[in-house]
Scaffold this motif. Structure first.
Motif, PDB file in Angstrom:
ATOM      1  N   ALA A  92       0.875  -1.231   0.004  1.00  0.00           N
ATOM      2  CA  ALA A  92      -0.075   0.086  -0.183  1.00  0.00           C
ATOM      3  C   ALA A  92       1.025   1.375  -0.042  1.00  0.00           C
ATOM      4  O   ALA A  92       2.032   1.314   0.547  1.00  0.00           O
ATOM      5  N   GLY A  93       0.365   2.528  -0.639  1.00  0.00           N
ATOM      6  CA  GLY A  93       0.923   3.714  -0.404  1.00  0.00           C
ATOM      7  C   GLY A  93      -0.090   4.469   0.043  1.00  0.00           C
ATOM      8  O   GLY A  93      -1.142   4.918  -0.286  1.00  0.00           O
ATOM      9  N   GLY A  94       0.529   5.214   1.154  1.00  0.00           N
ATOM     10  CA  GLY A  94      -0.587   6.154   1.948  1.00  0.00           C
ATOM     11  C   GLY A  94      -1.929   5.568   2.216  1.00  0.00           C
ATOM     12  O   GLY A  94      -2.055   4.678   2.751  1.00  0.00           O
TER      13      GLY A  94
ATOM     14  N   MET B 112       3.169   4.951  -8.011  1.00  0.00           N
ATOM     15  CA  MET B 112       3.794   3.941  -7.078  1.00  0.00           C
ATOM     16  C   MET B 112       3.319   2.770  -7.618  1.00  0.00           C
ATOM     17  O   MET B 112       4.003   1.612  -7.682  1.00  0.00           O
ATOM     18  N   MET B 113       2.071   2.536  -8.079  1.00  0.00           N
ATOM     19  CA  MET B 113       1.391   1.289  -8.585  1.00  0.00           C
ATOM     20  C   MET B 113       2.072   0.882  -9.431  1.00  0.00           C
ATOM     21  O   MET B 113       2.516  -0.325 -10.029  1.00  0.00           O
ATOM     22  N   GLN B 114       2.462   1.663 -10.609  1.00  0.00           N
ATOM     23  CA  GLN B 114       3.031   1.378 -11.891  1.00  0.00           C
ATOM     24  C   GLN B 114       4.586   0.919 -11.710  1.00  0.00           C
ATOM     25  O   GLN B 114       4.845  -0.121 -12.393  1.00  0.00           O
ATOM     26  N   ASP B 115       5.327   1.456 -10.755  1.00  0.00           N
ATOM     27  CA  ASP B 115       6.537   0.957 -10.694  1.00  0.00           C
ATOM     28  C   ASP B 115       6.516  -0.309  -9.900  1.00  0.00           C
ATOM     29  O   ASP B 115       7.310  -1.159 -10.419  1.00  0.00           O
TER      30      ASP B 115
ATOM     31  N   GLY C 112      -2.899   3.934 -12.959  1.00  0.00           N
ATOM     32  CA  GLY C 112      -1.537   3.184 -12.327  1.00  0.00           C
ATOM     33  C   GLY C 112      -1.803   1.609 -12.259  1.00  0.00           C
ATOM     34  O   GLY C 112      -1.418   0.981 -11.433  1.00  0.00           O
ATOM     35  N   MET C 113      -2.965   1.353 -13.189  1.00  0.00           N
ATOM     36  CA  MET C 113      -3.339  -0.293 -13.150  1.00  0.00           C
ATOM     37  C   MET C 113      -2.442  -1.020 -13.680  1.00  0.00           C
ATOM     38  O   MET C 113      -2.432  -2.280 -13.602  1.00  0.00           O
ATOM     39  N   PHE C 114      -1.385  -0.456 -14.440  1.00  0.00           N
ATOM     40  CA  PHE C 114      -0.460  -1.236 -15.359  1.00  0.00           C
ATOM     41  C   PHE C 114       0.950  -0.878 -15.281  1.00  0.00           C
ATOM     42  O   PHE C 114       1.174   0.244 -14.695  1.00  0.00           O
ATOM     43  N   SER C 115       1.994  -1.792 -15.358  1.00  0.00           N
ATOM     44  CA  SER C 115       3.118  -1.544 -15.371  1.00  0.00           C
ATOM     45  C   SER C 115       3.554  -1.001 -16.820  1.00  0.00           C
ATOM     46  O   SER C 115       2.730  -0.763 -17.697  1.00  0.00           O
TER      47      SER C 115
END
Length: 844
Positions: free
Chosen positions: A621-623, A709-712, A816-819
């Motif tokens: 998780a982020g934040g 953050m999610m993409q990374d 941000g759902m995909f790399s």
């Protein structure tokens, strides 16, 4: 009259007017008659007197619904599929103010009788006799109204029989009360509240008085949570689902009659001026008896009906400071039931927990003839209204000294106002006058002399929302065949089945607390306590309507409480500097306020046993993205889960839910929590090295946080060889991120219009193509074309509607759902992708 070039349309039934009576008839004809139904409304808003209007961007006022039966009754429950919530008024719901004494009307027949007997012990037998007459008069009124929906021979034989069997229903209210009791004060109490149907005691039929204030309200009274529009919105939504079309700003000029039978209506579209004819073998008029006969070129010989002035007030503070608790107040100038000067005062905002600002509505019944001189709105009309306003405010000031100081806004509506907006004859407020002449008239009821033309609404039964609904049922009763009518009544009287799928309704804010300086937790409970009307799975979210302006906005917030706590659901909201929703929830929301909620939704879920084998449940998780994962951890703790769980939490500043995480760590012996603070003094980010240490052995991964953050993280997990199908994602969507989908869709549609493009094509690799109007997303276009698509939230939070775009131009938001690699390979969210040209996609 036919006009050269007039367009023609054909339906099975056309309904004139979209009040509750017209909408009730439309639903019955569509549902039980299988008919194609078109509803035509002359106003710019559908719903009749259930619609609301707003002033100063903050005050909302109902136009005709002030209170209703506390149990809603089978008609309203059926029309709304049981989805409208009612807030009970105080037990003493009507307070009557007479010269020299007051009387509070309690909520049940037994309490009402007991209070009357206590005050007037010498009249005990007379009081009992009065209530027996009430019951018989109510039966007589119902029998007469049902007969009015039947064929002419049945009506001719039945009407005289009903009057002989139930004579009290046809006597005047004054006559019947005077036959029963002798005490002038008791008479005044029993005759009071005739304002609920508008005809004074000397001329009103006792049957109407027996029905409305004496019977309908004896089980208590209530106000719709969310205001009258809550009824309107649900009913219209259900009609749309059943294929009923409702058009506004359509003025019916004439009812077409051919060889003695209704054949349709001539209409003018007030927005465009286009004239057209709708042909239909059944015409239902919910425009009132006088308007209906006027559309036939005829008149009705019945006593003139009353109208009203209404004063709408917006207040700076709550009127509760004057000791008002939500009850209605009736001010009578004398004991004789005078038509002039009887004033009704309603405190709608005290009975609507969803109201943000306080409002008061005053109603005084008047003779519309007194306002004829102002018909053309000559100079002096506004001054005339200002004087009325001052006089009404003076009456409130006399009762509650200092009330004037509370008033922030005031607007007066006159009979001319109602005539303009309702299109009613002389601004008649309750339809036809509730007189004995009306009961005896063949013109007052559902049937008309024209075959195929029936009347719905208040004039087919009686006043109020429930009376209008009953009038709509009478209209359907007259149109449908016997077998289908039987099916309709069986359905009406059967219990309303529980709503399936996503629940929609109001929950009350029970508590709020601070998680961090930027994150607030909000607990939502049922309005009356008890168990939540829905169950949820850990990781799901709620859509919440936020009343930040005249029109609410909708935002999605993850549930952070565990599903085992069935009495409440908690959400956590991060303040976004430019976020309308988050700033409202942080700065303006108050405990006790009700919010409209839809849910639960989402597939970002976990339950014990959903991860294969004995692998690790890896939560990242982020934040504030930790919010749905707190629900997962609570679920694991409550269920006694013993598997290994690793939480990687990146944040700035304070750790969200630190106290709860410490408590959960004590309950979950295999839980490991690692916190990564970004910034110069922090411990770094959740990078490839961190994931290499913790991703090994993971059998299920949940990831939620800001898009970068999610993409990374998705890229790092792919590098480490973590299978994509065990990685579950949910986006943390900031309220301040760029243009909304609606704004992007509008821009795409406008650009296509300017380029002369009416449609794009979306081709499916190895399959057929389907159309997509400019401004529509790939997902919406697929749903319209009935192309199967995996989907859940429809707004870019869950990632379920993944689609690979092989060719074509479009606008999108990946959330941000995909790399980076997945984006390069063409993966997009169908619910966020707006074609700007023809597309080719890979079938999901």
């Amino acid at each position: 009259m036919l006009v050269a070039g007039m367009a023609f349309e054909e339906v099975d039934a056309v309904v004139i007017g979209s009040g509750m009576g017209g909408l009730a008839a439309a639903r019955m004809l569509a549902q039980f008659g299988g008919k194609r139904v078109l509803v035509l409304e002359q106003h710019y808003t559908a719903g009749g007197m259930t619609h609301e209007f707003a002033r100063q961007g903050r005050y909302r006022f109902g136009t005709g619904v002030h209170y209703m039966s506390g149990n809603a009754g089978p008609f309203l429950n059926f029309m709304t599929d049981g989805r409208v919530q009612l807030q009970p008024l105080p037990d003493d719901y009507d307070v009557l103010h007479f010269p020299g004494f007051d009387f509070a009307v309690p909520a049940t027949r037994e309490k009402f009788r007991a209070r009357l007997v206590q005050l007037f012990p010498d009249e005990a037998k007379a009081i009992d006799r009065y209530f027996r007459k009430v019951r018989r008069a109510m039966v007589g009124l119902a029998a007469r109204n049902v007969l009015s929906s039947m064929s002419s021979p049945v009506r001719m034989m039945g009407f005289p029989v009903v009057e002989r069997l139930f004579p009290a229903a046809y006597r005047s209210l004054r006559d019947e009360v005077h036959r029963s009791v002798t005490d002038p004060r008791l008479r005044a109490i029993l005759e009071a509240r005739w304002g609920l149907y508008g005809t004074p005691p000397a001329t009103s039929a006792f049957g109407y008085h027996a029905a409305v204030p004496t019977t309908f309200f004896m089980d208590g009274t209530a106000h719709p949570v969310g205001g009258p529009k809550a009824i309107n919105e649900v009913v219209l939504e259900i009609l749309a689902e059943r294929g009923v079309e409702v058009r506004v700003r359509q003025l019916v000029r004439r009812i077409v009659v051919e060889r003695g039978r209704a054949a349709g209506v001539d209409v003018v579209d007030q927005a465009t001026g286009r004239e057209y004819r709708v042909t239909a073998p059944a015409v239902v008029s919910a425009a009132g008896v006088r308007n209906t006969y006027a559309l036939l070129g005829r008149e009705v010989d019945l006593p003139a009906e009353p109208s009203a002035v209404m004063l709408f007030l917006g207040l700076k503070r709550s009127p509760a400071e004057f000791g008002v608790h939500g009850e209605n107040h009736w001010f009578m100038p004398d004991l004789d039931g005078s038509a002039r000067g009887t004033l009704y005062v309603s405190f709608a905002s005290l009975n609507n927990p969803a109201a943000r600002f306080h409002t008061v509505e005053l109603l005084e019944l008047v003779d519309p003839g007194d306002f004829e001189r102002w018909r053309d709105r000559p100079e002096g009309y506004e001054q005339f209204k200002a004087e009325w306003t001052d006089r009404l405010l003076d009456r409130l000031e006399q009762r509650w000294p200092g009330f004037r100081e509370l008033v922030d806004f005031a607007e007066l509506a006159t009979p001319l106002t109602f005539e303009n907006y309702q299109h009613s004859v002389r601004g008649s407020f309750y339809g036809l006058a509730a007189t004995p002449q009306r009961l005896r008239s063949r013109a007052a009821g559902a049937r008309t002399p024209v075959k195929g033309l029936v009347v719905a609404g208040q004039d087919a039964w009686g006043s109020g929302v429930v009376g209008a609904l009953a009038g709509g049922l009478m209209a359907a009763n007259a149109v449908l065949s016997g077998r289908r009518t039987g099916a309709m009544w069986r359905a009406l009287l059967a219990p309303v089945p529980p709503v399936s799928g996503v629940w929609r309704g109001y929950l009350r804010v029970a508590a709020m607390d601070t998680v961090t300086p930027q994150i607030r937790r909000i607990r939502l409970e049922p309005l009356d306590g008890g168990v939540l009307p829905f169950g949820f799975v850990a990781g799901q979210y709620l859509k919440v309507e936020l009343p930040v302006a005249v029109e609410p906005i909708e935002r999605s917030y993850s549930i952070c409480s565990g599903p085992q706590a069935t009495g409440y659901a908690e959400i956590a909201v991060k303040r976004e500097p430019d976020g309308l929703g988050s700033t409202f929830l942080h700065d303006e929301l108050r405990v006790g306020q009700a919010l409209r909620v839809a849910g639960p939704s989402g597939t970002f879920t976990w339950a014990p046993g959903t991860e294969p084998g004995d692998g690790t449940l890896l939560l990242i998780a982020g934040g504030v993205g930790v919010t749905p994962l707190m629900s997962v951890l609570a679920c694991a703790a409550d269920s006694g889960y013993r598997g290994r769980i690793v939480l990687l939490l990146g944040c700035r500043g304070e750790v969200p839910f630190k106290g709860e995480l410490d408590r959960l760590a004590a309950l979950l012996p295999a839980l490991e929590v690692f916190v990564f603070r970004s910034g110069p003094a922090g411990s770094g980010r959740i990078d490839l090295g961190v994931l290499r240490r913790h991703a090994a052995g993971a059998s299920r991964v949940h990831l939620c946080g800001p898009a970068p953050m999610m993409q990374d993280v998705l890229g790092h997990l792919a590098t480490l060889g973590v299978p994509r199908d065990i990685v579950h994602t949910e986006a943390f969507v900031s309220g301040s991120s760029g243009r909304t989908r609606r704004e992007r869709a509008h821009a795409v549609a406008l650009a296509a219009q300017q380029a002369g493009v009416a449609e794009y094509r979306i081709g499916v690799a190895g399959g057929e193509s389907f159309p997509c109007p400019p401004g529509q997303t790939v997902l919406d276009a697929a749903n319209t074309a009935r192309v199967p698509f995996p989907q859940s939230c429809g707004e870019g939070s869950c990632g379920t509607c993944r689609v690979r775009v092989l060719k074509g131009d479009y606008e999108t938001d990946s959330r941000g759902m995909f790399s980076a690699a997945e984006l390069d390979d063409g993966w997009r969210l169908a619910c966020q992708t707006l074609p700007t040209g023809d597309l080719v996609i890979e079938a999901p």
